[in-house]
Write a protein that holds these residues in place. Structure first.
Motif, PDB file in Angstrom:
ATOM      1  N   PHE A  89      74.570 -79.236  13.925  1.00 40.25           N
ATOM      2  CA  PHE A  89      75.757 -78.617  13.334  1.00 40.25           C
ATOM      3  C   PHE A  89      76.885 -78.525  14.366  1.00 40.25           C
ATOM      4  CE2 PHE A  89      73.482 -75.192  15.326  1.00 40.25           C
ATOM      5  CZ  PHE A  89      74.445 -74.269  15.738  1.00 40.25           C
ATOM      6  N   GLU A  90      78.060 -78.158  13.892  1.00 38.52           N
ATOM      7  CA  GLU A  90      79.212 -77.917  14.751  1.00 38.52           C
ATOM      8  C   GLU A  90      79.969 -76.688  14.244  1.00 38.52           C
ATOM      9  OE1 GLU A  90      82.249 -81.025  14.522  1.00 38.52           O
ATOM     10  OE2 GLU A  90      81.175 -81.896  12.820  1.00 38.52           O
ATOM     11  N   PRO A  91      80.836 -76.114  15.055  1.00 34.14           N
ATOM     12  CA  PRO A  91      81.295 -76.562  16.367  1.00 34.14           C
ATOM     13  C   PRO A  91      80.280 -76.285  17.476  1.00 34.14           C
ATOM     14  CG  PRO A  91      82.323 -74.471  15.817  1.00 34.14           C
ATOM     15  CD  PRO A  91      81.545 -74.904  14.596  1.00 34.14           C
ATOM     16  N   ALA A  92      80.502 -76.951  18.608  1.00 35.00           N
ATOM     17  CA  ALA A  92      79.659 -76.749  19.779  1.00 35.00           C
ATOM     18  C   ALA A  92      80.063 -75.471  20.494  1.00 35.00           C
ATOM     19  CB  ALA A  92      79.797 -77.943  20.721  1.00 35.00           C
ATOM     20  N   GLY A  93      79.178 -74.992  21.351  1.00 38.46           N
ATOM     21  CA  GLY A  93      79.468 -73.778  22.098  1.00 38.46           C
ATOM     22  C   GLY A  93      80.721 -73.876  22.939  1.00 38.46           C
ATOM     23  N   GLU A  94      80.975 -75.044  23.492  1.00 38.87           N
ATOM     24  CA  GLU A  94      82.158 -75.254  24.327  1.00 38.87           C
ATOM     25  C   GLU A  94      83.445 -74.985  23.551  1.00 38.87           C
ATOM     26  OE1 GLU A  94      84.176 -78.884  26.938  1.00 38.87           O
ATOM     27  OE2 GLU A  94      82.124 -79.081  26.172  1.00 38.87           O
ATOM     28  N   GLU A  95      83.440 -75.308  22.263  1.00 42.79           N
ATOM     29  CA  GLU A  95      84.622 -75.089  21.426  1.00 42.79           C
ATOM     30  C   GLU A  95      84.827 -73.608  21.086  1.00 42.79           C
ATOM     31  OE1 GLU A  95      85.180 -78.550  18.373  1.00 42.79           O
ATOM     32  OE2 GLU A  95      83.022 -78.173  18.564  1.00 42.79           O
ATOM     33  N   CYS A  96      83.767 -72.805  21.262  1.00 37.76           N
ATOM     34  CA  CYS A  96      83.819 -71.398  20.866  1.00 37.76           C
ATOM     35  C   CYS A  96      83.954 -70.447  22.057  1.00 37.76           C
ATOM     36  CB  CYS A  96      82.577 -71.042  20.062  1.00 37.76           C
ATOM     37  SG  CYS A  96      82.329 -72.056  18.588  1.00 37.76           S
ATOM     38  N   GLY A  97      84.056 -71.007  23.266  1.00 41.46           N
ATOM     39  CA  GLY A  97      84.246 -70.171  24.442  1.00 41.46           C
ATOM     40  C   GLY A  97      83.088 -70.130  25.414  1.00 41.46           C
ATOM     41  N   THR A  98      82.000 -70.841  25.140  1.00 50.87           N
ATOM     42  CA  THR A  98      80.883 -70.918  26.080  1.00 50.87           C
ATOM     43  C   THR A  98      81.339 -71.643  27.339  1.00 50.87           C
ATOM     44  OG1 THR A  98      79.355 -71.054  24.210  1.00 50.87           O
ATOM     45  CG2 THR A  98      78.481 -71.600  26.386  1.00 50.87           C
ATOM     46  N   LEU A  99      81.017 -71.090  28.510  1.00 48.44           N
ATOM     47  CA  LEU A  99      81.492 -71.637  29.774  1.00 48.44           C
ATOM     48  C   LEU A  99      80.418 -72.508  30.434  1.00 48.44           C
ATOM     49  CD1 LEU A  99      83.239 -68.477  31.266  1.00 48.44           C
ATOM     50  CD2 LEU A  99      84.261 -70.341  29.927  1.00 48.44           C
ATOM     51  N   TYR A 100      80.859 -73.625  31.013  1.00 48.55           N
ATOM     52  CA  TYR A 100      79.965 -74.549  31.707  1.00 48.55           C
ATOM     53  C   TYR A 100      80.511 -74.889  33.089  1.00 48.55           C
ATOM     54  CZ  TYR A 100      77.188 -75.381  27.510  1.00 48.55           C
ATOM     55  OH  TYR A 100      76.360 -75.224  26.442  1.00 48.55           O
ATOM     56  N   ASP A 101      79.606 -75.149  34.002  1.00 50.06           N
ATOM     57  CA  ASP A 101      79.972 -75.616  35.335  1.00 50.06           C
ATOM     58  C   ASP A 101      79.785 -77.126  35.370  1.00 50.06           C
ATOM     59  OD1 ASP A 101      80.377 -76.157  37.982  1.00 50.06           O
ATOM     60  OD2 ASP A 101      78.661 -75.020  38.725  1.00 50.06           O
ATOM     61  N   ASN A 112      73.159 -82.768  33.051  1.00 49.66           N
ATOM     62  CA  ASN A 112      72.726 -81.616  33.848  1.00 49.66           C
ATOM     63  C   ASN A 112      73.841 -80.655  34.250  1.00 49.66           C
ATOM     64  OD1 ASN A 112      70.002 -82.538  33.851  1.00 49.66           O
ATOM     65  ND2 ASN A 112      70.520 -83.972  35.487  1.00 49.66           N
ATOM     66  N   ARG A 113      74.878 -80.530  33.434  1.00 51.35           N
ATOM     67  CA  ARG A 113      75.841 -79.476  33.713  1.00 51.35           C
ATOM     68  C   ARG A 113      75.159 -78.122  33.493  1.00 51.35           C
ATOM     69  NH1 ARG A 113      80.022 -79.214  28.545  1.00 51.35           N
ATOM     70  NH2 ARG A 113      78.448 -78.892  26.924  1.00 51.35           N
ATOM     71  N   LYS A 114      75.702 -77.068  34.087  1.00 55.18           N
ATOM     72  CA  LYS A 114      75.076 -75.753  34.025  1.00 55.18           C
ATOM     73  C   LYS A 114      75.855 -74.809  33.113  1.00 55.18           C
ATOM     74  CE  LYS A 114      71.931 -76.971  36.975  1.00 55.18           C
ATOM     75  NZ  LYS A 114      70.547 -77.244  36.513  1.00 55.18           N
ATOM     76  N   GLN A 115      75.141 -74.121  32.234  1.00 53.75           N
ATOM     77  CA  GLN A 115      75.777 -73.127  31.367  1.00 53.75           C
ATOM     78  C   GLN A 115      75.983 -71.844  32.163  1.00 53.75           C
ATOM     79  OE1 GLN A 115      73.976 -72.793  27.453  1.00 53.75           O
ATOM     80  NE2 GLN A 115      74.648 -70.665  27.246  1.00 53.75           N
ATOM     81  N   LYS A 116      77.217 -71.342  32.174  1.00 56.29           N
ATOM     82  CA  LYS A 116      77.565 -70.186  33.013  1.00 56.29           C
ATOM     83  C   LYS A 116      77.675 -68.886  32.238  1.00 56.29           C
ATOM     84  CE  LYS A 116      80.810 -70.621  36.015  1.00 56.29           C
ATOM     85  NZ  LYS A 116      82.136 -70.888  36.620  1.00 56.29           N
ATOM     86  N   SER A 117      77.703 -68.955  30.914  1.00 59.15           N
ATOM     87  CA  SER A 117      77.869 -67.738  30.110  1.00 59.15           C
ATOM     88  C   SER A 117      76.868 -67.751  28.968  1.00 59.15           C
ATOM     89  CB  SER A 117      79.292 -67.675  29.545  1.00 59.15           C
ATOM     90  OG  SER A 117      79.465 -68.641  28.509  1.00 59.15           O
ATOM     91  N   PRO A 118      76.686 -66.609  28.298  1.00 63.97           N
ATOM     92  CA  PRO A 118      75.874 -66.631  27.072  1.00 63.97           C
ATOM     93  C   PRO A 118      76.471 -67.604  26.068  1.00 63.97           C
ATOM     94  CG  PRO A 118      76.271 -64.383  27.787  1.00 63.97           C
ATOM     95  CD  PRO A 118      77.141 -65.251  28.635  1.00 63.97           C
ATOM     96  N   LEU A 119      75.640 -68.134  25.202  1.00 59.13           N
ATOM     97  CA  LEU A 119      76.107 -69.067  24.190  1.00 59.13           C
ATOM     98  C   LEU A 119      76.949 -68.341  23.155  1.00 59.13           C
ATOM     99  CD1 LEU A 119      76.111 -71.893  22.913  1.00 59.13           C
ATOM    100  CD2 LEU A 119      73.958 -71.299  21.780  1.00 59.13           C
ATOM    101  N   ILE A 120      78.150 -68.842  22.932  1.00 62.81           N
ATOM    102  CA  ILE A 120      79.050 -68.291  21.925  1.00 62.81           C
ATOM    103  C   ILE A 120      79.228 -69.323  20.822  1.00 62.81           C
ATOM    104  CG2 ILE A 120      81.346 -67.340  21.463  1.00 62.81           C
ATOM    105  CD1 ILE A 120      81.556 -66.756  24.482  1.00 62.81           C
ATOM    106  N   LEU A 121      79.004 -68.921  19.572  1.00 69.00           N
ATOM    107  CA  LEU A 121      79.156 -69.803  18.431  1.00 69.00           C
ATOM    108  C   LEU A 121      80.009 -69.120  17.362  1.00 69.00           C
ATOM    109  CD1 LEU A 121      75.528 -71.223  18.116  1.00 69.00           C
ATOM    110  CD2 LEU A 121      77.523 -72.387  19.074  1.00 69.00           C
ATOM    111  N   LYS A 122      80.384 -69.882  16.363  1.00 73.42           N
ATOM    112  CA  LYS A 122      81.206 -69.355  15.283  1.00 73.42           C
ATOM    113  C   LYS A 122      80.320 -68.830  14.163  1.00 73.42           C
ATOM    114  CE  LYS A 122      85.032 -70.631  12.218  1.00 73.42           C
ATOM    115  NZ  LYS A 122      85.938 -71.739  11.790  1.00 73.42           N
ATOM    116  N   SER A 123      80.578 -67.622  13.733  1.00 76.93           N
ATOM    117  CA  SER A 123      79.805 -67.005  12.656  1.00 76.93           C
ATOM    118  C   SER A 123      79.873 -67.843  11.385  1.00 76.93           C
ATOM    119  CB  SER A 123      80.344 -65.605  12.375  1.00 76.93           C
ATOM    120  OG  SER A 123      79.671 -65.005  11.301  1.00 76.93           O
ATOM    121  N   GLY A 124      78.727 -67.994  10.730  1.00 77.34           N
ATOM    122  CA  GLY A 124      78.672 -68.709   9.462  1.00 77.34           C
ATOM    123  C   GLY A 124      78.470 -70.202   9.587  1.00 77.34           C
TER     124      GLY A 124
END
Length: 293
Positions: A89-101, A112-124
């Motif tokens: 499904f979409e959107p991806a976490g990156e589109e919703c504010g999830t931060l990556y290094d 192998n990029r690193k996720q720096k924040s909790p996963l943020i997704l769009k409700s629904g």
């Protein structure tokens, strides 16, 4: 094991390889045909593809999908399974504010990029399945899935909170506690007949517009990404971890860095995990046998 492949063939040229009564027409341009990989015509597909491309400047086979059927004995004796997440499904976490290094990622293939924040997704937007993944590769599971895993005391699964825009959700992000190594018998490629190592990119005219395609790496010289698509059943190097845990990811990745897409691991699970999923009627995935060498 019986292996078949579902092909989406250009209707105009399907007669070059298949009988008129084979398959099912989809619209006016596609014929869906299913054949065994033991069928001699399977190996002729790239030959006909080349012929159609050279003579008519058209494609012959637009898409393919393998289906592997196992006997009850094969399933019962298997020690390791490829866990295929079928719901995306979409959107991806990156589109919703999830931060990556991104600086931690391979500079060649983007793996192998690193996720720096909790996963943020769009409700629904999360499908009504017990496991699914975003187009960016983030794996999300239901509360039922997380609770069932805990009840069965399975090992190797790590659950993290998934946040929506303004609240904490009742979903969890699933990651692995350990990795296992794919062996050279794992076949990957752009298709079952195309084993390109990458795409040089360039500027192309599409419907009157110039479109820039960036260079893509499918087989990373560093070994981080080993192919665009998984073609065969996966083969893994024997490891004590396989007897200690119930969920794993492959060390090497499959896929490509393209927009929001990133190379992803192959996921594996134990026989106990499979039995849990079937008994508890969990949804969103299917199983194939993985081979230990």
């Amino acid at each position: 094991m019986k292996e078949t492949v579902e092909l989406r063939i250009n209707y105009d040229y399907a007669h070059l390889l298949f009988n008129a009564n084979e398959g099912k027409n989809v619209g006016t341009s596609i014929r869906v045909v299913k054949i065994s990989t033991d069928d001699p015509r399977y190996n002729r597909i790239p030959v006909v593809e080349k012929e159609v491309n050279e003579k008519y400047d058209r494609g012959f086979c637009f898409a393919w999908k393998f289906k592997r059927q196992y006997s009850k004995k094969e399933l019962a004796e298997a020690e390791l399974f490829h866990l295929k997440i079928t719901t995306v499904f979409e959107p991806a976490g990156e589109e919703c504010g999830t931060l990556y290094d991104e600086t931690a990622a391979c500079e060649l293939c983007g793996a192998n990029r690193k996720q720096k924040s909790p996963l943020i997704l769009k409700s629904g937007t999360i499908p009504k399945r017990d496991i699914a993944k975003t187009i960016g590769g983030e794996v999300v599971v239901s509360e039922k899935f997380a609770n069932t895993v805990k009840q069965w005391n399975l090992k190797g699964l790590v659950f993290s909170t998934v946040n929506f825009e303004k609240e904490v959700s009742d979903y969890y992000q699933l990651t692995e506690d350990s990795e296992i190594v794919l062996t050279h018998n794992t076949i990957t490629g752009c298709s079952p007949w195309n084993f390109s190592y990458g795409n040089e990119g360039g500027i192309y005219n599409v419907s009157g517009y110039e479109v820039v395609f960036e260079k893509e790496i499918y087989n990373c010289p560093k070994g981080d990404t080993i192919g665009l698509n998984l073609i065969s059943e996966p083969y893994v190097l024997n490891s004590p971890l396989i007897r200690e845990f119930d969920f794993f990811a492959s060390k090497q990745k499959i896929g490509v860095k393209r927009g929001l897409l990133r190379p992803e691991p192959i996921y594996f699970c134990s026989q106990t995990f499979r039995k849990m999923a079937e008994k508890e009627k969990l949804s969103g995935f299917e199983f194939e046998i993985a081979h230990i060498e």
